[in-house]
Design a protein around this motif. Sequence first.
Motif, PDB file in Angstrom:
ATOM      1  N   VAL A 266       6.264   9.145   3.986  1.00 40.86           N
ATOM      2  CA  VAL A 266       6.752   8.217   2.964  1.00 40.86           C
ATOM      3  C   VAL A 266       8.266   8.004   3.057  1.00 40.86           C
ATOM      4  O   VAL A 266       8.731   6.856   3.135  1.00 40.86           O
ATOM      5  CB  VAL A 266       6.331   8.687   1.557  1.00 40.86           C
TER       6      VAL A 266
ATOM      7  N   ILE B 158       1.614  13.289   4.610  1.00 38.32           N
ATOM      8  CA  ILE B 158       1.885  12.249   3.613  1.00 38.32           C
ATOM      9  C   ILE B 158       3.279  12.424   3.025  1.00 38.32           C
ATOM     10  O   ILE B 158       4.035  11.454   2.857  1.00 38.32           O
ATOM     11  CB  ILE B 158       0.812  12.283   2.511  1.00 38.32           C
TER      12      ILE B 158
ATOM     13  N   LEU C 289      -2.807  14.724  -5.130  1.00 32.84           N
ATOM     14  CA  LEU C 289      -3.913  14.378  -4.242  1.00 32.84           C
ATOM     15  C   LEU C 289      -4.650  15.599  -3.704  1.00 32.84           C
ATOM     16  O   LEU C 289      -5.669  15.444  -3.021  1.00 32.84           O
ATOM     17  CB  LEU C 289      -3.397  13.550  -3.056  1.00 32.84           C
TER      18      LEU C 289
ATOM     19  N   THR D 212       0.823  -1.210   0.000  1.00 32.50           N
ATOM     20  CA  THR D 212       0.000   0.000   0.000  1.00 32.50           C
ATOM     21  C   THR D 212       0.853   1.254   0.000  1.00 32.50           C
ATOM     22  O   THR D 212       0.574   2.221  -0.724  1.00 32.50           O
ATOM     23  CB  THR D 212      -0.929   0.002   1.226  1.00 32.50           C
ATOM     24  N   VAL D 213       1.917   1.239   0.806  1.00 37.11           N
ATOM     25  CA  VAL D 213       2.804   2.402   0.859  1.00 37.11           C
ATOM     26  C   VAL D 213       3.525   2.585  -0.473  1.00 37.11           C
ATOM     27  O   VAL D 213       3.730   3.718  -0.932  1.00 37.11           O
ATOM     28  CB  VAL D 213       3.804   2.257   2.015  1.00 37.11           C
ATOM     29  N   GLN D 214       3.919   1.501  -1.118  1.00 35.21           N
ATOM     30  CA  GLN D 214       4.596   1.620  -2.404  1.00 35.21           C
ATOM     31  C   GLN D 214       3.675   2.225  -3.458  1.00 35.21           C
ATOM     32  O   GLN D 214       4.121   3.015  -4.311  1.00 35.21           O
ATOM     33  CB  GLN D 214       5.091   0.246  -2.860  1.00 35.21           C
TER      34      GLN D 214
ATOM     35  N   ASN E 224       1.186   4.307  -2.738  1.00 37.47           N
ATOM     36  CA  ASN E 224       1.092   5.712  -2.341  1.00 37.47           C
ATOM     37  C   ASN E 224       2.331   6.478  -2.768  1.00 37.47           C
ATOM     38  O   ASN E 224       2.257   7.635  -3.187  1.00 37.47           O
ATOM     39  CB  ASN E 224       0.919   5.792  -0.824  1.00 37.47           C
ATOM     40  N   ARG E 225       3.477   5.827  -2.679  1.00 33.95           N
ATOM     41  CA  ARG E 225       4.727   6.466  -3.081  1.00 33.95           C
ATOM     42  C   ARG E 225       4.742   6.774  -4.575  1.00 33.95           C
ATOM     43  O   ARG E 225       5.311   7.787  -5.005  1.00 33.95           O
ATOM     44  CB  ARG E 225       5.887   5.534  -2.725  1.00 33.95           C
ATOM     45  N   SER E 226       4.115   5.925  -5.380  1.00 33.86           N
ATOM     46  CA  SER E 226       4.111   6.117  -6.831  1.00 33.86           C
ATOM     47  C   SER E 226       3.152   7.211  -7.278  1.00 33.86           C
ATOM     48  O   SER E 226       3.284   7.742  -8.381  1.00 33.86           O
ATOM     49  CB  SER E 226       3.744   4.802  -7.528  1.00 33.86           C
ATOM     50  N   VAL E 227       2.178   7.535  -6.437  1.00 35.47           N
ATOM     51  CA  VAL E 227       1.212   8.584  -6.788  1.00 35.47           C
ATOM     52  C   VAL E 227       1.778   9.937  -6.374  1.00 35.47           C
ATOM     53  O   VAL E 227       2.190  10.107  -5.218  1.00 35.47           O
ATOM     54  CB  VAL E 227      -0.136   8.329  -6.079  1.00 35.47           C
TER      55      VAL E 227
ATOM     56  N   THR F 287       2.138  13.175  -4.659  1.00 38.52           N
ATOM     57  CA  THR F 287       1.392  13.625  -3.485  1.00 38.52           C
ATOM     58  C   THR F 287       0.628  14.910  -3.761  1.00 38.52           C
ATOM     59  O   THR F 287      -0.524  15.058  -3.333  1.00 38.52           O
ATOM     60  CB  THR F 287       2.355  13.834  -2.309  1.00 38.52           C
TER      61      THR F 287
END
Length: 298
Positions: free
Chosen positions: A177, A173, A152, A140-142, A144-147, A149
């Motif tokens: 990360v 956020i 968002l 999940t964190v990976q 989030n890392r690819s999106v 920030t």
Amino acid sequence: MTDTVSEQLAPPGTADAVAADPPTTGPPATATTTTTTRRRVRRLAPGKRLPYARLLGPALLLVIWSVANVTGSLDPRTLPAPWTVVRTGAHLWSSGTLSTDVTESLWRAAQGFAIGLTVGVVLALLAGLSRIGEAVIDGTVQINRSVPTLGLIPLFILWLGIGETFKVAIIAIVVYVPIYLNLYSALSGIDHRFVELGEVLRLSRWQFIRQIVIPGALPGFFVGLRLGVTGSWLSLVVLEQINATNGLGYMMFQAQNYGQTDVIVLGLLIYGVFGFASDSVVRILERRVLSWRRSLNT
């Protein structure tokens, strides 16, 4: 080298005799070779740390900036002189607007950093010390890392409104990360032989974490902490230009509308000083906490 030393130490009239003797291979030559090797090894290190060496680069840039303005090679409308920016800052501070903006920016950054630090550490510990936690959290964190920030921001405005909450959430956020990634990597990189040692010594779970896990993961944690501190300032300058009524980003946005280049440069310099100061505090804390570690930085 031994022949030269012998010639210098020999009394007058014995130089020819010394030169005729074959070179010895006894303890003195071995000691000399060892000393030479040690000296060569020491030269590979960067050398002794210079006090306040990190200020040299910014000071050099300031000198170049000043000289360019004095000689007229830099248009003041493009980049005002340093003394112009200082006068602008003194005027805004005396009027009370700059102090208010600085206080609000510090408060936003502190809130987001505290939340991001807590979340990053907790998630890294759960994922690094438990296979179930790793399976649930790391993927999940990976993602989030690819999106991106900052991408968002529109979604968080719809969820949390356009007030202060979404700004703090975005900063958190950005902070959590790098802290998670570096701490999780440090935990995963602990040598398995230390785990076996803890099992042989019959350490409890808490003793294992306190005596093996924490010391082994601290270097990676401080790397993530430095990145998180810098990230909080980088995100703040963008967030304070979105429906804000105060803060350094708001001050710079208003200055853009009125063409006040000196105010914009002042805001950037303050952000830079805050980032440099916070990073220096983390580095000092790192040297104190990891004083037992010998590295090129010591």
